[in-house]
Design a protein around this motif. Structure first.
Motif, PDB file in Angstrom:
ATOM      1  N   TYR A  54      54.343   8.305  39.078  1.00 44.05           N
ATOM      2  CA  TYR A  54      55.072   9.490  38.645  1.00 44.05           C
ATOM      3  C   TYR A  54      54.420  10.127  37.421  1.00 44.05           C
ATOM      4  N   LEU A  55      53.964   9.318  36.468  1.00 49.58           N
ATOM      5  CA  LEU A  55      53.292   9.860  35.282  1.00 49.58           C
ATOM      6  C   LEU A  55      52.020  10.604  35.661  1.00 49.58           C
ATOM      7  N   GLN A  56      51.274  10.054  36.585  1.00 51.39           N
ATOM      8  CA  GLN A  56      50.048  10.714  37.021  1.00 51.39           C
ATOM      9  C   GLN A  56      50.373  12.072  37.644  1.00 51.39           C
ATOM     10  N   GLU A  57      51.410  12.094  38.455  1.00 52.04           N
ATOM     11  CA  GLU A  57      51.807  13.364  39.066  1.00 52.04           C
ATOM     12  C   GLU A  57      52.278  14.350  38.013  1.00 52.04           C
ATOM     13  N   ALA A  58      53.052  13.887  37.032  1.00 51.30           N
ATOM     14  CA  ALA A  58      53.604  14.780  36.020  1.00 51.30           C
ATOM     15  C   ALA A  58      52.533  15.312  35.076  1.00 51.30           C
ATOM     16  N   VAL A  59      51.567  14.496  34.712  1.00 52.95           N
ATOM     17  CA  VAL A  59      50.556  14.910  33.746  1.00 52.95           C
ATOM     18  C   VAL A  59      49.428  15.697  34.410  1.00 52.95           C
TER      19      VAL A  59
END
Length: 110
Positions: A54-59
């Protein structure tokens, strides 16, 4: 040949049985603890995998940072953003482990 022993066989059997009971009383609790640690490690690994995806997608994709829940393998993972310096810069994942304890893992981003 058994008639000549006169009870020695029974004593030998009791000693070996007590030895096995002693060994089992030491190793069975150890195996229970190792199994519990294995389950906790597996759950934490799965939660971190969901969090980092999720962090990879958000950033990388610069998507919106909203709170939401993910259900995977009949387990609910809540992803919660918190603010720091006016922007949402810390994300946490919360889940309930097999033993009923709530676990929270947090990461901050820049």
């Amino acid at each position: 040949m058994l008639r000549e022993n006169k009870g020695y066989f029974l004593l030998e059997l009791l000693i070996s049985l007590s030895g096995w009971i002693l060994i089992a009383s030491v190793f069975v609790p150890m195996m229970i603890v190792f199994n519990k640690q294995s389950v906790e490690t597996q759950e934490k690994s799965e939660a971190l995998h969901i969090l980092y995806d999720y962090l990879q997608e958000a950033v990388v994709e610069n998507s919106e940072r909203n709170d939401f829940s993910v259900i995977q393998h009949n387990k609910r993972y809540d992803i919660v953003w918190s603010e720091g310096n006016g922007i949402k810069s810390e994300v946490s994942i919360q889940y309930e482990d097999v033993f009923g304890k709530t676990v929270q893992i947090s990461e901050s981003i820049q």
